[in-house]
Design a protein around this motif. Structure first.
Motif: not given
Ligand code: URA
Length: 286
Positions: A76, A86, A93, A202
């Motif tokens: 990120r 996200f 997240e 993720r």
């Protein structure tokens, strides 16, 4: 020419054409024609912007060059685009581990692949793996069993990991760009890849591998945000959001083109070197 000879000739022409088409498909050249620039690995302004946050051959960031594991949440922090990725799925997240991520994905209906699947194939392996393999998408065997790379291509991947690298399959992490099987084993469409992309990232964030091996054109082009053919991407280091990426040929391609196994072997040796793994004598598991 006799009928027999004509048939033989036709068969040879057909086999050559089929090999050529398979090669193009693996290169990722079965979509819209690419500009000459992208065929030569040069970035169009759009691709260059994406590459700025994602892919860059042989110009690794200091952390990746030092071969460090990414910091938590590095993907990120590495770009604003990751934040947008996200935010497509609020709450994603906040998932704290792979089990939570799997629960978040749930009985996914976010793209049309859901309609044809038996199992959603999430991923398998060591949640703290230093090495992650990313494939294209589940095939028939994977869809039936709910585990990535368990069919013929999977057996070859397992061989590469165990006999080639001297690691256990359970030591690494294995997943795909899309988690549901595309019908008729076609390549996943851009919309399907986009729907699954936040889950893949993720997953990468949670495992925090030191190195990702991108298996085939779909994985390499999705992770690196480029359209460069796999034959030009493979064999050199790239970087996606702070993580080292080694693109190589997909095991399914190797089943059809065994002569190219030597190229994958050379890619795998670079990965082993980056991970500080000792060389393995061919055919002899450690
Ligand atoms: N091919 C892939 O890309 N992934 C699998 O899981 C199986 C075959």
């Amino acid at each position: 020419m006799s009928t027999r000879l004509t048939e033989l000739n036709d068969n040879i022409i057909f086999a050559t054409l089929r090999d050529y088409v398979e090669q193009l498909a693996e290169e990722g050249l079965d979509g819209p024609p690419m500009s000459p620039a992208s065929l030569h690995g040069e970035c169009s302004p759009r691709t260059a912007a994406a590459a700025g946050e994602g892919a860059r051959a042989s110009a690794l960031s200091p952390a990746a060059a030092r071969n460090e594991r990414p910091e938590a949440g590095a993907s990120r922090a590495a770009s604003g685009a990751a934040a947008a990725l996200f935010s497509a799925y609020p709450g994603l997240e906040e998932t704290g581990d792979l089990a939570e991520l799997r629960a978040f994905i749930g009985d996914c209906r976010r793209c049309k692949l859901a309609g044809g699947r038996t199992h959603l194939v999430f991923g398998v392996g060591n949640p703290n793996a230093r090495l992650m393999f990313v494939g294209e998408g589940p095939g028939a065997d994977e869809d039936a069993q709910g585990e990535p790379f368990v069919g013929r291509a999977g057996q070859l991947l397992t061989d590469i990991i165990e006999r080639g690298m001297g690691m256990g399959r359970a030591e690494v992490y294995i997943c795909n760009v899309v988690k549901c099987r595309p019908p008729e084993n076609r390549k996943p469409e851009p919309g399907e890849i986009a729907a699954c992309e936040p889950f893949l990232w993720r997953q990468i964030d949670l495992v925090r591998p030191q190195v990702i091996v991108a298996l085939g054109s779909v994985a390499a082009q999705s992770l690196l945000k480029v359209k460069t053919p796999i034959s030009r991407l493979r064999g050199s280091w790239h970087e996606a959001r702070g993580i080292r990426v080694m693109p190589t040929f997909h095991p399914a391609y190797l089943l059809r083109n065994p002569a190219d196994k030597r190229l994958v072997w050379s890619d795998v040796q670079q990965v082993m070197k980056a991970l500080g793994l000792p060389a393995v004598k061919p055919g002899r598991p450690r």
